[in-house]
Write an enzyme that holds these catalytic residues in place. Structure first.
Site, PDB file in Angstrom:
ATOM      1  N   GLU A 183      46.671  47.182  38.582  1.00  0.00           N
ATOM      2  CA  GLU A 183      47.245  45.851  38.756  1.00  0.00           C
ATOM      3  C   GLU A 183      48.759  45.948  38.704  1.00  0.00           C
ATOM      4  O   GLU A 183      49.310  46.835  38.037  1.00  0.00           O
ATOM      5  CB  GLU A 183      46.741  44.915  37.647  1.00  0.00           C
ATOM      6  CG  GLU A 183      47.267  43.494  37.762  1.00  0.00           C
ATOM      7  CD  GLU A 183      46.637  42.538  36.747  1.00  0.00           C
ATOM      8  OE1 GLU A 183      47.014  41.350  36.736  1.00  0.00           O
ATOM      9  OE2 GLU A 183      45.758  42.982  35.972  1.00  0.00           O
TER      10      GLU A 183
ATOM     11  N   ASN B 217      45.002  39.103  36.880  1.00  0.00           N
ATOM     12  CA  ASN B 217      45.724  37.831  36.810  1.00  0.00           C
ATOM     13  C   ASN B 217      46.846  37.765  37.843  1.00  0.00           C
ATOM     14  O   ASN B 217      47.163  36.689  38.360  1.00  0.00           O
ATOM     15  CB  ASN B 217      46.296  37.635  35.412  1.00  0.00           C
ATOM     16  CG  ASN B 217      45.209  37.486  34.362  1.00  0.00           C
ATOM     17  OD1 ASN B 217      44.040  37.284  34.676  1.00  0.00           O
ATOM     18  ND2 ASN B 217      45.590  37.589  33.108  1.00  0.00           N
TER      19      ASN B 217
ATOM     20  N   GLU C 161      36.069  44.962  35.275  1.00  0.00           N
ATOM     21  CA  GLU C 161      37.046  45.158  34.201  1.00  0.00           C
ATOM     22  C   GLU C 161      36.288  45.472  32.925  1.00  0.00           C
ATOM     23  O   GLU C 161      35.432  44.687  32.497  1.00  0.00           O
ATOM     24  CB  GLU C 161      37.932  43.922  33.966  1.00  0.00           C
ATOM     25  CG  GLU C 161      39.009  43.705  35.004  1.00  0.00           C
ATOM     26  CD  GLU C 161      39.997  42.608  34.595  1.00  0.00           C
ATOM     27  OE1 GLU C 161      40.275  42.462  33.380  1.00  0.00           O
ATOM     28  OE2 GLU C 161      40.478  41.906  35.505  1.00  0.00           O
TER      29      GLU C 161
ATOM     30  N   GLN D 294      42.799  49.778  32.577  1.00  0.00           N
ATOM     31  CA  GLN D 294      43.178  50.152  33.927  1.00  0.00           C
ATOM     32  C   GLN D 294      43.313  51.672  34.023  1.00  0.00           C
ATOM     33  O   GLN D 294      42.811  52.369  33.143  1.00  0.00           O
ATOM     34  CB  GLN D 294      44.452  49.429  34.315  1.00  0.00           C
ATOM     35  CG  GLN D 294      44.234  47.912  34.397  1.00  0.00           C
ATOM     36  CD  GLN D 294      45.441  47.163  34.967  1.00  0.00           C
ATOM     37  OE1 GLN D 294      46.334  47.720  35.588  1.00  0.00           O
ATOM     38  NE2 GLN D 294      45.455  45.878  34.723  1.00  0.00           N
TER      39      GLN D 294
ATOM     40  N   ASN E 265      39.908  36.153  40.796  1.00  0.00           N
ATOM     41  CA  ASN E 265      39.861  36.838  39.506  1.00  0.00           C
ATOM     42  C   ASN E 265      39.822  35.827  38.355  1.00  0.00           C
ATOM     43  O   ASN E 265      40.670  34.933  38.286  1.00  0.00           O
ATOM     44  CB  ASN E 265      41.109  37.707  39.336  1.00  0.00           C
ATOM     45  CG  ASN E 265      41.206  38.313  37.947  1.00  0.00           C
ATOM     46  OD1 ASN E 265      40.509  39.261  37.620  1.00  0.00           O
ATOM     47  ND2 ASN E 265      42.074  37.752  37.106  1.00  0.00           N
ATOM     48  N   GLU E 266      38.818  35.942  37.503  1.00  0.00           N
ATOM     49  CA  GLU E 266      38.737  35.179  36.248  1.00  0.00           C
ATOM     50  C   GLU E 266      39.122  33.708  36.428  1.00  0.00           C
ATOM     51  O   GLU E 266      39.914  33.155  35.665  1.00  0.00           O
ATOM     52  CB  GLU E 266      39.611  35.834  35.170  1.00  0.00           C
ATOM     53  CG  GLU E 266      39.121  37.207  34.768  1.00  0.00           C
ATOM     54  CD  GLU E 266      39.914  37.824  33.616  1.00  0.00           C
ATOM     55  OE1 GLU E 266      40.927  37.222  33.181  1.00  0.00           O
ATOM     56  OE2 GLU E 266      39.521  38.901  33.139  1.00  0.00           O
TER      57      GLU E 266
ATOM     58  N   TYR F  52      36.041  43.455  27.181  1.00  0.00           N
ATOM     59  CA  TYR F  52      36.869  44.355  26.367  1.00  0.00           C
ATOM     60  C   TYR F  52      36.410  44.252  24.915  1.00  0.00           C
ATOM     61  O   TYR F  52      36.004  43.182  24.454  1.00  0.00           O
ATOM     62  CB  TYR F  52      38.347  43.975  26.466  1.00  0.00           C
ATOM     63  CG  TYR F  52      38.918  44.044  27.857  1.00  0.00           C
ATOM     64  CD1 TYR F  52      39.389  45.250  28.375  1.00  0.00           C
ATOM     65  CD2 TYR F  52      38.992  42.912  28.661  1.00  0.00           C
ATOM     66  CE1 TYR F  52      39.915  45.315  29.667  1.00  0.00           C
ATOM     67  CE2 TYR F  52      39.521  42.962  29.942  1.00  0.00           C
ATOM     68  CZ  TYR F  52      39.980  44.168  30.432  1.00  0.00           C
ATOM     69  OH  TYR F  52      40.509  44.228  31.702  1.00  0.00           O
TER      70      TYR F  52
END
Length: 505
Positions: A31, A76, A296, A353, A176-177, A248
C-alpha cells in the site's frame, strides 16, 4: 523417547483431500503507506536500485518468498486515490494530500511502475479500485487502461506512456473496508452492495475474464459482522467471485498462551463467513460457490502507539513498523496452517504488508534489507505448502486460555505435492514449557523417507531480528526418524516445524 513428554498423534493419508492449494494464499500487499513504497521497494540512489529506482536487495528477498500475488495500491489509501495521478511522465504528476494516512503522495510510483516491479519479482497483481470517493467510471477506465490491447482512448494512453502490451490484470478488489468509519467514503451495506454490483457489472463488460472481490467486513469484531456480508452479497453475489476478510491479532496483555490460541478465532471467522456465503447461495438458488480472499492478515500491535507521533504531511514516514518477535512468528505459522486447512474455500490471502509496514521484510534507508522473524514461516509455507491440502487426523492434549477452551497443543496442516512426490507436515507446539512427542502415521505414503525437519525455535519468545543479527532463524532439527510408515519426533516447546518426506531422502 522419554516417557514424561506430552504426546500427540497425527494421521496423514492421500484419501483425506481437502482441496488443491491455490498458491495465491501466499500473497502479500503493498500500500502507499509509510515506507512500504517510498523507502521500501523504491529508493532511487540506493546502491542496489535499478533504473526505475526499485531496490534490488528488496526484490531478491521478495523473490525468495516466491510471492504469487500482491494487492495494490491499498488499503485505506485507495479510497481517496485518483489513479490518473500515477500514470504518464513522472515530472508532470501532481503531489496530493493523502488523507487516509495524512501524508504527501508524490506519485513517483504508480500503476505502470508497480506492474513492472511485480513482473520483476514474479508476482501477479490484485488491483483495488476506489469505491470511496469514486465509482463506476473511474474503475472501468482504469481497467480499460490496464487490460485493453489498444485502439481506445485509455488503452492508447497507456501505449503513449510507453507500455505497448496490456497488463492483463486478472484479479480486482471492489473497494476496501467500506464499512469502516475511518474509511474515506464509508458506505452502508446496501450503499456499498449497489455500487459494487454496478461497478463490477461495468468492469466485466470491459473484460469478461477478470475476477472480482466483494468487500467484506473490516474484521470479525465489527458490530455489523456478519450482517454486512449477508447484505452486500445479496447485491454482489452474481458478479463477484470472492468476498474479502481482514484480521489482525495482538498480544497487548502479554498473555502468550492466549495469543498463540488466536488462530482458533481465525477458524471461527472463516467458518462464519463461509456459512454466510452459503446462506446467500441457497437464498439465490445459485450454483456458484463464493470463495474467500483473506486479503489482509497479520500480527499488528507493536507500532500502534508510536504512530500517533508521526509528523503529518511528510513523504514516506515510518508508520506501522512492527518489530516482530519470535512468538509473532508462531502465530503467523498457525494462521498459515489455518488457511491450508480451509483450502477448499480460502483461495487467496495477502500478508499485510510486504516491506517495512507490518512486514516480513525491513529496510534501512541507504542500508541493508533484512528478514523479520515472521519471514520464515511465510517462506516455508510458500515453498513447501503447494499441492493437495490433506486433512490431518490429530489427537493432541489441550489447554484452556483466557479467551479459548480446548486449545490443542499441536496445530498442524499437511500438504502432498504430487509433482515432486513429497509430503510436508507443518506442525506447531503451542506448549510454552514442554516439548511434545509426536508420532505421525504415514503408512499411506509407502517408501517415503525423511528429507529434513526444519525447526524455528528460540528460548526467548520476545526475541527479535535486526539488520545486524538474525537471532531467530530456522535450523535443522535432530532426532526425527521415519521408519515402518511412522514418523517420530520431539517438537520443542513453542516451536514451528516443517517435516518433509519424499521417496528421495
Amino acid at each position: 523417547m522419554a516417557s514424561d513428554k506430552l504426546r500427540a498423534t497425527l494421521i496423514a493419508d492421500k484419501s483425506f483431500v481437502i482441496a488443491e492449494v491455490d498458491k495465491r494464499i501466499y500473497g502479500s500487499f503493498i500500500e502507499h503507506l509509510g515506507r512500504a513504497v517510498y523507502g521500501g521497494i523504491y529508493e532511487p540512489g540506493h546502491a542496489t536500485a535499478d533504473s526505475l529506482g526499485f531496490r534490488g536487495d528488496v526484490k531478491a528477498l521478495v523473490k525468495e518468498l516466491d510471492v504469487p500475488i500482491i494487492r495494490y495500491p491499498g488499503g485505506n489509501f485507495v479510497s481517496g486515490y485518483n489513479w490518473e495521478d500515477g500514470v504518464g511522465p513522472v515530472e508532470q504528476r501532481p503531489r496530493r494530500l493523502e488523507l487516509a494516512w495524512r501524508t504527501i503522495e508524490p506519485n513517483e510510483v504508480g500503476t505502470n511502475e508497480f506492474m513492472e516491479w511485480a513482473k520483476d519479482v514474479g508476482s501477479e497483481v490484485m488491483m483495488a479500485v476506489n469505491l470511496g470517493t469514486r465509482g463506476v467510471d473511474a474503475a472501468r477506465n482504469l481497467l480499460e487502461y490496464c487490460n485493453h490491447p489498444g485502439g481506445t482512448y485509455w488503452s492508447d494512453l497507456r501505449r503513449q506512456h510507453g507500455v505497448a502490451q496490456p497488463h492483463k490484470i486478472k484479479t480486482w478488489c471492489l473497494g476496501n473496508e467500506m464499512d469502516g468509519p475511518w474509511q474515506i467514503g464509508q458506505k452502508t451495506a446496501a450503499e456499498y452492495g449497489r455500487l459494487a454490483y454496478e461497478t463490477g457489472k461495468a468492469m466485466r463488460l470491459v473484460d469478461p475474464d477478470i475476477e472480482l472481490v466483494s468487500c467484506g467486513s473490516s474484521s470479525s469484531a465489527m458490530p455489523t459482522f456478519p450482517e454486512w456480508e449477508a447484505v452486500t452479497l445479496e447485491h454482489t453475489y452474481d458478479v463477484a467471485d470472492y468476498v474479502s476478510l481482514h484480521q489482525y491479532y495482538g498480544n497487548r496483555d502479554n498473555d502468550s498462551a492466549n495469543f498463540l490460541a488466536r488462530s482458533m478465532d481465525l477458524e471461527h471467522f472463516i467458518r462464519t463467513v463461509t456459512a454466510t456465503c452459503d446462506y446467500i447461495k441457497a437464498k439465490k438458488r445459485s450454483k456458484k460457490t463464493m470463495y474467500l480472499s483473506f486479503d489482509e492478515w497479520n500480527v499488528w500491535y507493536h507500532s500502534n502507539e508510536s504512530d500517533t507521533k508521526i509528523e503529518p504531511w511528510t513523504i514516506g514516514p515510518a508508520q506501522l513498523e512492527d518489530h516482530y518477535n519470535f512468538e509473532d512468528a508462531l502465530l503467523i505459522g498457525s494462521m498459515l496452517i489455518t488457511f491450508l486447512r480451509h483450502a477448499d474455500r480460502v483461495k487467496m490471502a495477502c500478508l499485510a504488508q510486504l516491506v517495512n509496514v507490518i512486514a516480513p521484510i525491513m529496510t534501512e534507508a541507504g542500508g541493508a534489507a533484512w528478514k523479520q522473524t515472521i519471514f520464515y514461516p511465510y517462506l516455508h509455507a510458500s515453498t513447501y505448502g503447494r499441492g493437495l491440502s490433506l486433512q490431518p487426523i490429530v489427537n493432541s492434549p489441550k489447554y484452556d486460555a483466557q479467551d479459548y477452551t480446548d486449545v490443542p497443543y499441536l496445530d498442524s496442516a499437511i500438504v502432498y505435492n504430487q509433482e515432486s512426490d513429497e509430503l510436508t507436515i507443518f506442525a506447531i507446539n503451542r506448549h510454552l514449557e514442554e516439548a511434545l512427542e509426536l508420532k505421525c502415521d504415514v503408512r499411506g505414503f509407502e517408501g517415503y523417507r525423511l528429507i529434513e525437519h526444519i525447526e524455528l525455535h528460540h528460548d526467548d519468545l520476545k526475541a527479535v531480528n535486526t539488520a545486524q543479527e538474525q537471532h531467530v532463524k530456522p535450523r535443522q532439527a535432530s532426532g526425527t526418524e521415519c521408519k515402518d510408515g511412522f514418523v517420530e519426533t520431539l517438537l520443542s516447546e513453542a516451536s514451528w516445524n516443517v517435516i518433509r518426506l519424499g521417496k528421495k531422502a
